[in-house]
Structure formats: C-alpha cells, structure tokens
Design a protein around this motif. Sequence first.
Motif, PDB file in Angstrom:
ATOM      1  N   LEU A  54       0.897  -1.343  -0.052  1.00 37.38           N
ATOM      2  CA  LEU A  54      -0.064   0.224   0.159  1.00 37.38           C
ATOM      3  C   LEU A  54       1.069   1.391  -0.038  1.00 37.38           C
ATOM      4  O   LEU A  54       1.765   1.299   0.846  1.00 37.38           O
ATOM      5  N   GLU A  55       0.607   2.243  -0.900  1.00 41.40           N
ATOM      6  CA  GLU A  55       1.391   3.335  -0.947  1.00 41.40           C
ATOM      7  C   GLU A  55       0.232   4.537  -0.826  1.00 41.40           C
ATOM      8  O   GLU A  55      -0.776   4.577  -1.534  1.00 41.40           O
ATOM      9  N   VAL A  56       0.448   5.482   0.109  1.00 40.52           N
ATOM     10  CA  VAL A  56      -0.401   6.514   0.417  1.00 40.52           C
ATOM     11  C   VAL A  56       0.129   7.825  -0.242  1.00 40.52           C
ATOM     12  O   VAL A  56       1.249   8.124  -0.057  1.00 40.52           O
ATOM     13  N   GLY A  57      -0.519   8.690  -0.870  1.00 44.03           N
ATOM     14  CA  GLY A  57      -0.013   9.778  -1.509  1.00 44.03           C
ATOM     15  C   GLY A  57       1.101   9.687  -2.401  1.00 44.03           C
ATOM     16  O   GLY A  57       2.107  10.423  -2.231  1.00 44.03           O
ATOM     17  N   ASP A 105      -9.688   9.159   0.314  1.00 40.69           N
ATOM     18  CA  ASP A 105      -9.058   9.734   1.889  1.00 40.69           C
ATOM     19  C   ASP A 105      -8.320   8.627   2.329  1.00 40.69           C
ATOM     20  O   ASP A 105      -9.047   7.752   2.916  1.00 40.69           O
ATOM     21  N   ALA A 106      -7.087   8.534   2.430  1.00 37.47           N
ATOM     22  CA  ALA A 106      -6.524   7.206   3.138  1.00 37.47           C
ATOM     23  C   ALA A 106      -7.031   7.170   4.568  1.00 37.47           C
ATOM     24  O   ALA A 106      -6.869   6.015   5.278  1.00 37.47           O
ATOM     25  N   LEU A 107      -7.408   8.250   5.203  1.00 38.35           N
ATOM     26  CA  LEU A 107      -7.604   8.171   6.672  1.00 38.35           C
ATOM     27  C   LEU A 107      -9.163   7.132   6.761  1.00 38.35           C
ATOM     28  O   LEU A 107      -9.381   6.720   7.892  1.00 38.35           O
ATOM     29  N   VAL A 129      -1.556  14.561   7.736  1.00 41.08           N
ATOM     30  CA  VAL A 129      -2.293  13.690   8.074  1.00 41.08           C
ATOM     31  C   VAL A 129      -1.431  12.342   8.558  1.00 41.08           C
ATOM     32  O   VAL A 129      -1.832  11.280   8.802  1.00 41.08           O
ATOM     33  N   ALA A 130      -0.032  12.530   8.661  1.00 42.04           N
ATOM     34  CA  ALA A 130       0.736  11.543   9.053  1.00 42.04           C
ATOM     35  C   ALA A 130       0.563  10.893  10.428  1.00 42.04           C
ATOM     36  O   ALA A 130       0.493   9.643  10.342  1.00 42.04           O
ATOM     37  N   THR A 131       0.058  11.554  11.252  1.00 40.54           N
ATOM     38  CA  THR A 131       0.126  11.094  12.788  1.00 40.54           C
ATOM     39  C   THR A 131      -1.201  10.272  12.914  1.00 40.54           C
ATOM     40  O   THR A 131      -1.306   9.065  13.238  1.00 40.54           O
ATOM     41  N   PRO A 132      -2.416  10.754  12.442  1.00 41.20           N
ATOM     42  CA  PRO A 132      -3.463  10.075  12.606  1.00 41.20           C
ATOM     43  C   PRO A 132      -3.707   8.759  11.699  1.00 41.20           C
ATOM     44  O   PRO A 132      -3.920   7.697  11.853  1.00 41.20           O
ATOM     45  N   LEU A 149       7.716   4.380   6.460  1.00 40.75           N
ATOM     46  CA  LEU A 149       6.923   5.769   6.451  1.00 40.75           C
ATOM     47  C   LEU A 149       7.698   6.917   6.805  1.00 40.75           C
ATOM     48  O   LEU A 149       8.578   7.201   7.361  1.00 40.75           O
ATOM     49  N   MET A 150       7.717   7.908   5.720  1.00 40.43           N
ATOM     50  CA  MET A 150       8.105   9.247   5.921  1.00 40.43           C
ATOM     51  C   MET A 150       7.391  10.276   6.605  1.00 40.43           C
ATOM     52  O   MET A 150       6.341  10.295   6.242  1.00 40.43           O
ATOM     53  N   PHE A 151       8.190  10.886   7.338  1.00 39.30           N
ATOM     54  CA  PHE A 151       7.535  11.936   8.488  1.00 39.30           C
ATOM     55  C   PHE A 151       8.282  13.096   8.299  1.00 39.30           C
ATOM     56  O   PHE A 151       9.556  13.087   7.964  1.00 39.30           O
ATOM     57  N   GLN A 152       7.922  14.436   9.118  1.00 35.12           N
ATOM     58  CA  GLN A 152       8.800  15.392   9.410  1.00 35.12           C
ATOM     59  C   GLN A 152      10.009  14.667  10.354  1.00 35.12           C
ATOM     60  O   GLN A 152       9.500  13.891  11.148  1.00 35.12           O
TER      61      GLN A 152
END
Length: 281
Positions: A54-57, A105-107, A129-132, A149-152
């Motif tokens: 699964l890839e998001v965004g 919407d991935a959420l 939306v990374a944290t939720p 997963l990539m985040f700030q």
Amino acid sequence: MTGIPPEGLPSLKDTIARHGLEARKSLGQHFLLDEGICRRIATLAGDLTGRHVLEVGPGPGGLTRALLAGPAETVVAVELDRRAVAALAELEAAHPGRLTVIEADALGIDVAALLPAPRVILANLPYNVATPLLVGWLRHAAGIGGMALMFQQEVAERICAAPDTGAYGRLAVLAQWRCRCELLLRLPPGAFTPPPKIWSAVVGFTPHPEDPGDALFRAMERLTAAAFGQRRKMLRGSLKSLGDPEGLLAAAGIEGQRRAETLTVPEFDRLARILAARAAG
C-alpha cells in the motif's frame, strides 16, 4: 513478479507539467522526484518479493515507479488529489493487474480489505495527516507485515524516542508498544519539490506478533492521552480522569509521584491492561 517500467513513459517532471501537478500546501504535498532516493526508500521495508504494497499519497508516482521496478507482487496507490490520480493512470495502464490507483482519503480506507496478506505499507506521507494515519495502522498492526513511512524529522524522532527524553511522549509509547521502530533514513529539504522548511526522515516499523485487540488498544489510547496531556504533573494527578489513579498505579507497582515521561513501554502496558480489565469488569 518483478516489473521493469516500460519504455515510453514520460519523466516525472513531464508528468507534473502535463497534469498541472504543482504541489499544494493544503494537501501537505512535497514531491520526491529523485529516482535514486525513491529506489532506496522502496527497499527499506525489506524484501518485497510476493508482498502486496500500500502506498499513500503517491503524487506524480516517483516512489510508485520504484516499487514497480522491484519484486512487489502488487501495489495499491491511494491518492486524494484528482490531478495525481489522472497522472498515475498511464502508469497503471503500463502495469495492468499489478498497479491499482484509488482516489480516496487514506484516513477512511480499510487496509485489510484493500490488500491480501502479506501486506506492507510504504509511503511518503502527507505531513498534515501522517500522525492520524500512523495511529490507525498501529491499531491493526498485527495484519501488516511491515511499514516504512516518511515523516517530518521531528515526528520521526518522537516516534523513536527513549523514555526520560524531551521527545518521548504518547506517539512513542503507542508506536513502540505495537512495533519495533527504527529511524532508517534522513532527507534534507532539497530532496523534495518544493523543498519543505524542515528535514524529513523514514521510520521502519516491524509489528510485534501479539495483537492486543481493540479493547486494550483503546485503553492504551486513553491512558497515554491522560498521562501525557498533563505531562508536568505527577501520575497520581494526571491520571485522575481515569478514576482511582492511586489504585491503578498501586496495582501496576508504579509510584504515584513519577511523571509520564519516566515510564517505560512495558510499564505503560501493565497500566493499560489493568485499565482494560477494569472497563471489562
């Protein structure tokens, strides 16, 4: 199955230009176009042979192309931006049956319903939306083979933080309770288009085998929200909203004058199990 991107596909920059895909701040978009970096990230969740990703965004599809060039069995890309969905259509047509692009919407998606096991999540997550998204995946981590997963960078460091440090908090406890977490890669702003103001980082997640179930996960969410919501207070004060904090702490063998950031993940686990048992009884 190993897929090699067919000849004739436009470059990522051409794809962006033809579909008017300038990054939108409202969607938290920062596109990763460097092919070498995309190939490296595509390997960070381990061997993808036979796995469903699964890839998001995905945006214009830089990481998507790298995944399709590797051994993943199938890739499902979930994208909210209609412009990007249109841009990915030609990539989907070039990999029939192997790439599926979904406008959503991935959420709101059910990972288990979208992908058969063994499933992996790999994504350059939209910052807003990374944290939720992460918390939702942690809830069902037992059905996920792994995540990269990539985040700030600040968020990534909070996820991997150790107890008794400034970065340690609710996100670290939830993530480390459900997974082994490791900061795998740091990326400077210049790696993205447009460059964000901060560094980014990829965190690898390897789920622990035990599935706590919904009731225990909810108890841990309530516990960590209360404990870190007033982190300067002693636990006997910050946990008052849960009812009888002194009894809860005594049952777990934890002193009431301690503060949330000093507790280890196993100590939070003990408290959560007692809290869940109280709710069930």
